[in-house]
Design a protein around this motif. Sequence first.
Motif, short mmCIF file in Angstrom:
data_model
loop_
_atom_site.label_atom_id
_atom_site.label_comp_id
_atom_site.label_asym_id
_atom_site.label_seq_id
_atom_site.Cartn_x
_atom_site.Cartn_y
_atom_site.Cartn_z
N PHE A 1 17.36 2.78 2.82
CA PHE A 1 16.32 3.39 1.98
C PHE A 1 15.06 2.52 1.97
CE2 PHE A 1 20.45 4.74 0.41
CZ PHE A 1 20.30 6.12 0.35
N PRO A 2 14.33 2.49 3.10
CA PRO A 2 13.17 1.59 3.19
C PRO A 2 12.05 1.92 2.21
CG PRO A 2 13.30 3.03 5.11
CD PRO A 2 14.56 3.23 4.35
N GLU A 3 11.95 3.16 1.75
CA GLU A 3 10.87 3.53 0.82
C GLU A 3 11.19 3.09 -0.62
OE1 GLU A 3 8.01 4.54 1.37
OE2 GLU A 3 7.94 5.70 3.21
N SER A 4 12.48 2.89 -0.91
CA SER A 4 12.88 2.60 -2.29
C SER A 4 12.63 1.14 -2.64
CB SER A 4 14.35 2.95 -2.50
OG SER A 4 14.53 4.35 -2.43
N THR A 5 12.29 0.93 -3.91
CA THR A 5 12.05 -0.44 -4.38
C THR A 5 12.95 -0.85 -5.53
OG1 THR A 5 10.24 0.45 -5.70
CG2 THR A 5 9.63 -0.61 -3.63
N VAL A 6 13.67 0.11 -6.12
CA VAL A 6 14.59 -0.23 -7.22
C VAL A 6 16.02 0.11 -6.80
CG1 VAL A 6 15.24 0.19 -9.62
CG2 VAL A 6 12.82 0.14 -8.98
N PHE A 7 16.89 -0.89 -6.87
CA PHE A 7 18.29 -0.73 -6.50
C PHE A 7 19.16 -1.20 -7.67
CE2 PHE A 7 15.89 -0.98 -2.65
CZ PHE A 7 16.54 -0.16 -1.73
N ASN B 1 0.87 -1.19 0.00
CA ASN B 1 0.00 0.00 0.00
C ASN B 1 0.90 1.24 0.00
OD1 ASN B 1 -2.53 -1.56 0.61
ND2 ASN B 1 -1.30 -2.10 2.39
N PRO B 2 1.53 1.49 -1.11
CA PRO B 2 2.59 2.51 -1.09
C PRO B 2 2.07 3.90 -0.71
CG PRO B 2 2.11 1.82 -3.36
CD PRO B 2 1.34 0.92 -2.46
N ARG B 3 2.72 4.48 0.29
CA ARG B 3 2.41 5.86 0.66
C ARG B 3 3.02 6.81 -0.35
NH1 ARG B 3 4.33 3.31 5.03
NH2 ARG B 3 6.35 4.36 4.92
N VAL B 4 4.13 6.34 -0.95
CA VAL B 4 4.85 7.18 -1.91
C VAL B 4 4.70 6.57 -3.30
CG1 VAL B 4 7.12 8.12 -2.52
CG2 VAL B 4 6.53 7.77 -0.11
N PRO B 5 4.21 7.35 -4.28
CA PRO B 5 4.08 6.80 -5.64
C PRO B 5 5.45 6.33 -6.17
CG PRO B 5 2.97 8.92 -5.46
CD PRO B 5 3.74 8.74 -4.20
N PHE B 6 5.41 5.33 -7.04
CA PHE B 6 6.64 4.72 -7.56
C PHE B 6 7.61 5.78 -8.09
CE2 PHE B 6 9.44 3.01 -10.74
CZ PHE B 6 9.80 1.76 -10.25
N SER B 7 7.10 6.69 -8.88
CA SER B 7 7.98 7.65 -9.56
C SER B 7 8.63 8.64 -8.60
CB SER B 7 7.21 8.42 -10.63
OG SER B 7 6.21 9.21 -10.02
N GLN B 8 8.17 8.65 -7.32
CA GLN B 8 8.76 9.57 -6.34
C GLN B 8 9.68 8.85 -5.35
OE1 GLN B 8 5.67 12.14 -4.66
NE2 GLN B 8 4.59 11.96 -6.61
N ARG B 9 9.81 7.53 -5.49
CA ARG B 9 10.73 6.79 -4.63
C ARG B 9 12.11 6.85 -5.26
NH1 ARG B 9 7.28 1.24 -4.42
NH2 ARG B 9 5.26 2.19 -3.95
#
Length: 353
Positions: A186-192, A10-18
């Motif tokens: 970076f717990p909010e990030s999903t792409v590394f 349930n992302p609080r932050v939209p993908f493009s802003q992570r």
Amino acid sequence: MGEYTQANDNPRVPFSQRPIIILGAGIIGCATARQLLLNGFPVALVAEYLPGDQNINYASAWAGAAWHAAGGICPEYRYFQAVTHRHLLKMAQEDPESGVCVVDAREYLEQPPGENSSVWGKTVLSNFRHLKAGEFPSNFDTAWAYDTLVTDPTLHMPWLGKQITALGGQFIRKKVESLQELYALFPESTVFINASGVGSKALTDVMDDNCFPERGQNVFLKTENCNQMFFRNGKQYTYIIPRPLSKGVVLGGVKQQDDLSPEVDMEIARDELARTHILAPHIVPEHPAEDTISHIIGIRPSRRGGFRLDSENIGNRTILSAYGFGGGGYAFSYGVADALAKMVERTERESVI
């Protein structure tokens, strides 16, 4: 960990802003950061060495950095090089501060070109032509002339660092022991993106044993005659790479696997001077003055089986790997950056759709 998973379900932050997190700030990491920032993604780079550093383990500061078509590679990898050429040519034409220049090149082949030779470069390079007998030394089988691009890393890396910062990118100087450590930062990030070069051998959750350090040592010769490149293609690994903006030429080369010595080996230096003098006596004198010579040592991030470039999903995260480019980092850089940016956009598309 459960909380993190829930945050991404349930992302609080939209993908493009992570923020996209890049491990490694060499030419691959920085070229990728620039491309992602231009495409509108926030980016943070985490690295032990940053643009402007001069540690021998920071290979991007010491590279010969000539664009040369690689032989023996698949068509997709050729295209990475072609895209890189397109980007570098634009920099050479529009921004001298980038350190990229167009130079005249001569490539001499000891044997007739094989089926998968570097001749494919003629699809990308300007003014490519086969030299006729008499236009090149008779001890070679074949020779080509063309315009190519050289990048001066002493100018390009600081320039790239400024570009990234101006576009809103963030540099964090930190040595990490694992990708897991990065995820916790970076717990909010999903792409590394793992662009850690030879560091991927030591990361505890990567431990790529195909990675190995490969020492390079070059002679830098100060000269006004610095607008022509020579490349000897065959058993002997010899080149003269011009640096017009630094008024000199880089002479090489040598590859020493698993050698990390920062000390100048004068035997290698004398051998490189002798070989390059034979290749282009009008550029490299037989006995250059001591005050015209300095030495360059860098540790290339090489990998058995070639570089790694792929994407994998681990839980809610997408991990992209781009490392092991050896001496080819600059020649592949912006093409690989373009490919990585497309992978990120594919992940974004999946998260939206």
